[in-house]
Design an enzyme around this catalytic site. Structure first.
Site, PDB file in Angstrom:
ATOM      1  N   ASP A  17      12.372  69.801  25.864  1.00  0.00           N
ATOM      2  CA  ASP A  17      13.083  70.980  25.696  1.00  0.00           C
ATOM      3  C   ASP A  17      12.641  71.917  24.692  1.00  0.00           C
ATOM      4  O   ASP A  17      12.516  71.544  23.620  1.00  0.00           O
ATOM      5  CB  ASP A  17      14.572  70.627  25.454  1.00  0.00           C
ATOM      6  CG  ASP A  17      15.599  71.462  25.502  1.00  0.00           C
ATOM      7  OD1 ASP A  17      15.275  72.829  26.018  1.00  0.00           O
ATOM      8  OD2 ASP A  17      16.679  71.180  25.271  1.00  0.00           O
ATOM      9  N   ASP A 111      12.565  76.421  30.473  1.00  0.00           N
ATOM     10  CA  ASP A 111      12.046  75.937  29.030  1.00  0.00           C
ATOM     11  C   ASP A 111      12.621  74.349  28.757  1.00  0.00           C
ATOM     12  O   ASP A 111      12.475  73.966  27.829  1.00  0.00           O
ATOM     13  CB  ASP A 111      12.918  76.720  28.120  1.00  0.00           C
ATOM     14  CG  ASP A 111      14.646  76.423  28.273  1.00  0.00           C
ATOM     15  OD1 ASP A 111      15.090  76.072  29.218  1.00  0.00           O
ATOM     16  OD2 ASP A 111      15.338  76.757  27.079  1.00  0.00           O
ATOM     17  N   GLU A 112      12.766  73.632  30.156  1.00  0.00           N
ATOM     18  CA  GLU A 112      12.960  72.257  30.022  1.00  0.00           C
ATOM     19  C   GLU A 112      12.608  71.612  31.238  1.00  0.00           C
ATOM     20  O   GLU A 112      12.492  71.981  32.370  1.00  0.00           O
ATOM     21  CB  GLU A 112      14.385  71.841  29.609  1.00  0.00           C
ATOM     22  CG  GLU A 112      15.270  72.379  30.675  1.00  0.00           C
ATOM     23  CD  GLU A 112      16.830  71.697  30.282  1.00  0.00           C
ATOM     24  OE1 GLU A 112      16.985  70.436  29.567  1.00  0.00           O
ATOM     25  OE2 GLU A 112      17.773  72.357  30.336  1.00  0.00           O
TER      26      GLU A 112
END
Length: 363
Positions: A17, A111-112
């Site tokens: 993350d 983003d993860e």
């Protein structure tokens, strides 16, 4: 334990993350913003915070918060216009790093992502070392910090990635997983939103231990198809696999409001973060959608859905906002207060690489 259960417990899952991703990219590219409270988004009346730097988070500013609320909490907050073409490009750099270690990559957003490193391309035995290498390489290539969680299933890996944020990692082993879950407040469980947490509290369920005390029948009675999932995670069990390149049947998001909504404008504002969330998933996974469904739950818990299907996959977040607006307008004035709104996309199909338009915020 059966051999099948043993093999499932032996999986090595990493959840990576990025830390305050959009805001961190802006601070990286503009040194004048470093160390200052930054919000990515627009300060307009209908604006919503897409991301907040850690300096802004100290004031209680967070993503999906109305911009006016954020500015009230942090008067010195600096708003930066989103540059989603840049965020997508950085996300692809990060994805390429993941691919050096495993093909088993399941992106959740730009983003993860989950990685299954049980069998990995480097032949490395220790998942914590893989996570540390990946984080170091992300820093080297992009200049950005990432946090990671390592565990034997997706549920615990995601929780672990939050434990030592920012720029840290944590591991939850099969040995300590069940005890860790028992001590955890249910509101911290991934998959338990505010409304579900509130319902659990009304049923006397405050922690994982309380949840574990409930029978499967009780959980199915009160939480329907989510009952078996809650029964499993209360025991540290989550057999969901990391699914690379998957095209789901649908993707959705919903939110229960602290006060019932009676007029159009607050409803439209409440839907904006949900629109951005579902579009962000499609963007990260290069998926197109043709059907948009609006869910409305009223104060008396009755609910309706309204859908619209377009001839070709939606090309921009602006088109999605327009369709949601068309579905929302006819229900006003509502017959009673609205307590929950949701947006889901279906008729999903894979887009050829690079075909997905750049994500933007139209606020």
């Amino acid at each position: 334990m059966t051999s099948d259960e043993g093999s499932k417990r032996a999986r090595k899952i990493v959840h990576v993350d990025m830390d305050a991703f959009y805001a961190s990219v802006e601070q990286r590219d503009n040194p004048e913003l470093r160390g200052l409270p930054v919000a990515v988004g627009y300060p307009a009346a209908r604006g919503v915070v897409a991301a907040a730097s850690y300096e802004a988070r100290k004031f209680g500013v967070h993503s999906a918060m109305p911009s006016v609320t954020a500015k009230r909490k942090c008067p010195d907050l600096i708003f930066v216009k989103p540059r989603f073409d840049v965020y997508k490009a950085v996300s692809l750099q990060i994805r390429a790093i993941f691919a050096e270690y495993t093909p088993m990559i399941e992106p959740l957003s730009l983003d993860e992502a989950y990685l299954d490193v049980t069998e990995n391309l480097k032949g490395m035995e220790i998942a914590t070392e893989i996570a540390a290498e990946i984080r170091a390489k992300i820093k080297q290539v992009t200049g950005l910090n990432a946090s990671a969680g390592i565990s034997y299933n997706k549920f615990l890996a995601k929780i672990a990635s939050d434990l030592n944020k920012p720029n840290g990692q944590a591991v939850i082993t099969p040995k300590n997983g069940p005890a860790f879950v028992e001590a955890l407040p249910v509101k911290k469980f991934h998959g338990v939103g505010p409304a579900t947490a509130e319902k659990m509290h009304r049923l006397g369920i405050e922690t994982g231990a309380d949840l574990k005390d409930k029978t499967l029948e009780f959980l199915v009675e009160h939480f329907g198809k989510s009952g078996p999932y809650f029964f499993g995670i209360a025991r540290g069990i989550d057999n969901r696999e990391v699914k690379p390149d998957r095209v789901r049947k649908s993707v959705g998001a919903e939110d229960t409001f602290s006060e019932d909504i009676h007029s159009f404008e607050p409803a439209r504002e409440g839907l904006q973060p949900l629109i951005e969330k579902v579009w962000g998933y499609c963007e990260a996974n290069e998926i197109g959608a043709k059907t948009v469904t609006l869910k409305v739950k009223y104060a008396d818990f009755s609910q309706i859905t309204r859908s619209k299907t377009v001839t070709a996959p939606l090309q921009t977040i602006g088109e999605l906002e327009e369709v949601v607006g068309l579905l929302l307008a006819p229900i006003f004035p509502p017959r009673r207060g609205i307590r929950l709104l949701g947006v889901s996309l279906s008729s999903l199909e894979r887009q050829t690489s690079g075909a997905m338009p750049q994500l933007r915020l139209a606020l």
